[in-house]
Design a protein around this motif. Structure first.
Motif, PDB file in Angstrom:
ATOM      1  N   ILE A 291      -0.835   9.113  -2.141  1.00 30.22           N
ATOM      2  CA  ILE A 291      -0.785   9.640  -0.777  1.00 30.22           C
ATOM      3  C   ILE A 291      -1.135   8.506   0.174  1.00 30.22           C
ATOM      4  O   ILE A 291      -2.174   7.853   0.043  1.00 30.22           O
ATOM      5  CB  ILE A 291      -1.741  10.820  -0.581  1.00 30.22           C
ATOM      6  CG1 ILE A 291      -1.398  11.943  -1.565  1.00 30.22           C
ATOM      7  CG2 ILE A 291      -1.669  11.341   0.854  1.00 30.22           C
ATOM      8  CD1 ILE A 291      -2.339  13.109  -1.526  1.00 30.22           C
ATOM      9  N   LEU A 292      -0.248   8.282   1.124  1.00 27.49           N
ATOM     10  CA  LEU A 292      -0.415   7.221   2.109  1.00 27.49           C
ATOM     11  C   LEU A 292      -0.613   7.864   3.469  1.00 27.49           C
ATOM     12  O   LEU A 292       0.298   8.502   4.009  1.00 27.49           O
ATOM     13  CB  LEU A 292       0.810   6.304   2.128  1.00 27.49           C
ATOM     14  CG  LEU A 292       1.167   5.633   0.795  1.00 27.49           C
ATOM     15  CD1 LEU A 292       2.467   4.842   0.932  1.00 27.49           C
ATOM     16  CD2 LEU A 292       0.027   4.718   0.330  1.00 27.49           C
ATOM     17  N   GLY A 293      -1.809   7.723   4.036  1.00 27.53           N
ATOM     18  CA  GLY A 293      -2.131   8.350   5.304  1.00 27.53           C
ATOM     19  C   GLY A 293      -2.318   7.348   6.425  1.00 27.53           C
ATOM     20  O   GLY A 293      -2.991   6.332   6.258  1.00 27.53           O
ATOM     21  N   CYS A 294      -1.717   7.603   7.572  1.00 25.95           N
ATOM     22  CA  CYS A 294      -1.867   6.822   8.815  1.00 25.95           C
ATOM     23  C   CYS A 294      -1.836   5.319   8.545  1.00 25.95           C
ATOM     24  O   CYS A 294      -2.693   4.568   9.017  1.00 25.95           O
ATOM     25  CB  CYS A 294      -3.131   7.216   9.564  1.00 25.95           C
ATOM     26  SG  CYS A 294      -4.712   7.136   8.677  1.00 25.95           S
TER      27      CYS A 294
ATOM     28  N   GLU B 139       5.312  13.913   5.934  1.00 27.94           N
ATOM     29  CA  GLU B 139       4.741  15.042   6.675  1.00 27.94           C
ATOM     30  C   GLU B 139       3.975  14.501   7.881  1.00 27.94           C
ATOM     31  O   GLU B 139       3.030  13.733   7.728  1.00 27.94           O
ATOM     32  CB  GLU B 139       3.788  15.853   5.796  1.00 27.94           C
ATOM     33  CG  GLU B 139       4.439  16.567   4.633  1.00 27.94           C
ATOM     34  CD  GLU B 139       5.190  17.824   5.035  1.00 27.94           C
ATOM     35  OE1 GLU B 139       5.068  18.242   6.211  1.00 27.94           O
ATOM     36  OE2 GLU B 139       5.907  18.373   4.175  1.00 27.94           O
ATOM     37  N   LEU B 140       4.387  14.918   9.085  1.00 26.26           N
ATOM     38  CA  LEU B 140       3.656  14.567  10.295  1.00 26.26           C
ATOM     39  C   LEU B 140       2.755  15.728  10.686  1.00 26.26           C
ATOM     40  O   LEU B 140       3.160  16.890  10.595  1.00 26.26           O
ATOM     41  CB  LEU B 140       4.620  14.253  11.439  1.00 26.26           C
ATOM     42  CG  LEU B 140       5.469  12.993  11.309  1.00 26.26           C
ATOM     43  CD1 LEU B 140       6.364  12.838  12.537  1.00 26.26           C
ATOM     44  CD2 LEU B 140       4.597  11.752  11.141  1.00 26.26           C
TER      45      LEU B 140
ATOM     46  N   VAL C 146       3.685  10.810   2.251  1.00 25.04           N
ATOM     47  CA  VAL C 146       3.304  10.007   3.415  1.00 25.04           C
ATOM     48  C   VAL C 146       2.885  10.978   4.522  1.00 25.04           C
ATOM     49  O   VAL C 146       3.652  11.858   4.902  1.00 25.04           O
ATOM     50  CB  VAL C 146       4.479   9.122   3.888  1.00 25.04           C
ATOM     51  CG1 VAL C 146       4.074   8.330   5.117  1.00 25.04           C
ATOM     52  CG2 VAL C 146       4.930   8.189   2.767  1.00 25.04           C
ATOM     53  N   VAL C 147       1.658  10.815   5.008  1.00 24.80           N
ATOM     54  CA  VAL C 147       1.106  11.710   6.025  1.00 24.80           C
ATOM     55  C   VAL C 147       0.677  10.883   7.242  1.00 24.80           C
ATOM     56  O   VAL C 147       0.130   9.786   7.087  1.00 24.80           O
ATOM     57  CB  VAL C 147      -0.127  12.484   5.486  1.00 24.80           C
ATOM     58  CG1 VAL C 147      -0.527  13.593   6.445  1.00 24.80           C
ATOM     59  CG2 VAL C 147       0.133  13.040   4.103  1.00 24.80           C
ATOM     60  N   HIS C 148       0.913  11.431   8.430  1.00 29.76           N
ATOM     61  CA  HIS C 148       0.585  10.677   9.651  1.00 29.76           C
ATOM     62  C   HIS C 148       0.394  11.664  10.794  1.00 29.76           C
ATOM     63  O   HIS C 148       1.069  12.690  10.851  1.00 29.76           O
ATOM     64  CB  HIS C 148       1.735   9.727   9.992  1.00 29.76           C
ATOM     65  CG  HIS C 148       1.310   8.406  10.536  1.00 29.76           C
ATOM     66  ND1 HIS C 148       1.434   7.229   9.830  1.00 29.76           N
ATOM     67  CD2 HIS C 148       0.753   8.055  11.731  1.00 29.76           C
ATOM     68  CE1 HIS C 148       0.988   6.219  10.567  1.00 29.76           C
ATOM     69  NE2 HIS C 148       0.569   6.705  11.720  1.00 29.76           N
ATOM     70  N   GLY C 149      -0.502  11.338  11.716  1.00 33.59           N
ATOM     71  CA  GLY C 149      -0.628  12.107  12.942  1.00 33.59           C
ATOM     72  C   GLY C 149       0.504  11.768  13.891  1.00 33.59           C
ATOM     73  O   GLY C 149       0.809  10.585  14.100  1.00 33.59           O
ATOM     74  N   SER C 150       1.120  12.773  14.489  1.00 34.45           N
ATOM     75  CA  SER C 150       2.271  12.526  15.361  1.00 34.45           C
ATOM     76  C   SER C 150       1.892  11.730  16.605  1.00 34.45           C
ATOM     77  O   SER C 150       2.738  11.038  17.182  1.00 34.45           O
ATOM     78  CB  SER C 150       2.899  13.854  15.789  1.00 34.45           C
ATOM     79  OG  SER C 150       2.007  14.598  16.614  1.00 34.45           O
TER      80      SER C 150
ATOM     81  N   ALA D 116       7.755   6.947   8.794  1.00 33.50           N
ATOM     82  CA  ALA D 116       9.164   7.060   8.414  1.00 33.50           C
ATOM     83  C   ALA D 116       9.644   5.801   7.693  1.00 33.50           C
ATOM     84  O   ALA D 116      10.464   5.882   6.768  1.00 33.50           O
ATOM     85  CB  ALA D 116      10.014   7.316   9.646  1.00 33.50           C
ATOM     86  N   ARG D 117       9.130   4.651   8.099  1.00 36.97           N
ATOM     87  CA  ARG D 117       9.528   3.404   7.426  1.00 36.97           C
ATOM     88  C   ARG D 117       9.043   3.388   5.977  1.00 36.97           C
ATOM     89  O   ARG D 117       9.782   2.990   5.073  1.00 36.97           O
ATOM     90  CB  ARG D 117       8.997   2.202   8.199  1.00 36.97           C
ATOM     91  CG  ARG D 117       9.589   2.127   9.602  1.00 36.97           C
ATOM     92  CD  ARG D 117       9.668   0.755  10.154  1.00 36.97           C
ATOM     93  NE  ARG D 117      10.404   0.761  11.410  1.00 36.97           N
ATOM     94  CZ  ARG D 117      10.635  -0.309  12.145  1.00 36.97           C
ATOM     95  NH1 ARG D 117      10.198  -1.492  11.739  1.00 36.97           N
ATOM     96  NH2 ARG D 117      11.315  -0.229  13.263  1.00 36.97           N
ATOM     97  N   LEU D 118       7.825   3.821   5.762  1.00 32.76           N
ATOM     98  CA  LEU D 118       7.303   3.880   4.393  1.00 32.76           C
ATOM     99  C   LEU D 118       8.079   4.896   3.556  1.00 32.76           C
ATOM    100  O   LEU D 118       8.496   4.607   2.433  1.00 32.76           O
ATOM    101  CB  LEU D 118       5.824   4.258   4.417  1.00 32.76           C
ATOM    102  CG  LEU D 118       4.850   3.167   4.852  1.00 32.76           C
ATOM    103  CD1 LEU D 118       3.480   3.775   5.150  1.00 32.76           C
ATOM    104  CD2 LEU D 118       4.732   2.080   3.788  1.00 32.76           C
TER     105      LEU D 118
END
Length: 263
Positions: free
Chosen positions: A115-118, A230-231, A203-207, A218-220
């Protein structure tokens, strides 16, 4: 606390808590294991959590020599070896996500799910934060600290959570270690090895993350085979803490999917 010895002899402090399938939790730049204090217990219903202090932080050694995200990944492997853990989930946030990319690319046999976050691939393909963000962070004293807080959390959350905030850096770090961490993060570039990652990847990230722009997610996800993106709407950099009610179950469901599968 126990220490593992990395290949170069550096002592790395670590903590192992709970039972179940192990999950390694990797903190952001210039932070110790305390980064995870607010959410670590969420994993313990089904997982054993493993955290550690990066070299230069907390209870680990602090050599004044070049650090790298790939080197931090080797330190993680030393911790797993010391614990006798053959394979684990790896969840890295911010610079920890950069470290996690190297673990997955260089040590695929050690990972169940990733899991890759931010985080970011770094290098020329990474999306850099804006100059206005850089200027705000460069302000001295309380102004710079407040700028970092507002990049981590929304004003609504900060109004009801006065702190202390464990995501703002390890206050015990010597200046040389802070500089070494910054250089390690700035020099990170995994673009060429991302297609080699074979672990199931989320891949998780804050919008609304401006500290590490959400475009990096999105690049990852586009570069890692089969990765899921997932944003978290409305979240800033510390999405995993402020938005734990949504991000936590998302991560835990993904881990449960892959608790018994092969990496």
């Amino acid at each position: 606390m126990p220490h593992a010895k990395s290949a170069d002899g550096t002592r790395i402090a670590y903590w192992s808590q709970g039972d179940g399938t192990p999950v390694v939790l990797l903190a952001g730049q210039a932070n110790s294991h305390h980064w995870w204090d607010g959410v670590r217990a969420d994993f313990h219903a089904a997982h054993r959590t493993i955290t550690f202090d990066y070299r230069g932080t907390g209870e680990s050694d602090k050599p004044d020599e070049p650090y790298s995200t790939e080197g931090f990944a080797r330190d993680v492997i030393a911790v797993l070896d010391d614990l006798g853990v053959d394979r684990a989930h790896v969840y890295g946030t911010s610079m920890g996500g950069r470290v996690a990319q190297w673990i997955a690319a260089r040590h695929p046999q050690r990972i169940r799910a990733l899991i890759l976050g931010c985080t970011s691939p770094g290098g020329p393909h990474g999306v850099e934060r804006g100059n206005d963000v850089r200027r705000s962070l460069a302000r001295p004293g309380p102004a710079g600290r407040q700028a970092l807080l507002e990049l981590m959390y929304t004003p609504t959350w900060l109004a009801t959570h006065p702190g202390p905030h464990n995501t703002l850096g390890d206050p015990s770090m010597p200046l040389h270690a802070r500089r070494r961490h910054l250089a390690a993060s700035n020099q990170h570039n995994t673009w060429d090895v991302l297609p080699d990652i074979c672990a199931p990847t989320l891949v998780v990230h804050g919008s609304d993350d401006l500290l590490n722009p959400a475009a990096n997610a999105a690049r990852l996800a586009g570069r890692i085979p089969g990765a899921r993106l997932e944003l978290t709407p409305g979240a800033r950099h510390a999405y995993f803490e402020e938005f734990r009610a949504t991000a936590g179950p998302l991560v835990l469901d993904f881990l449960e999917e892959h608790d018994h599968g092969s990496a």
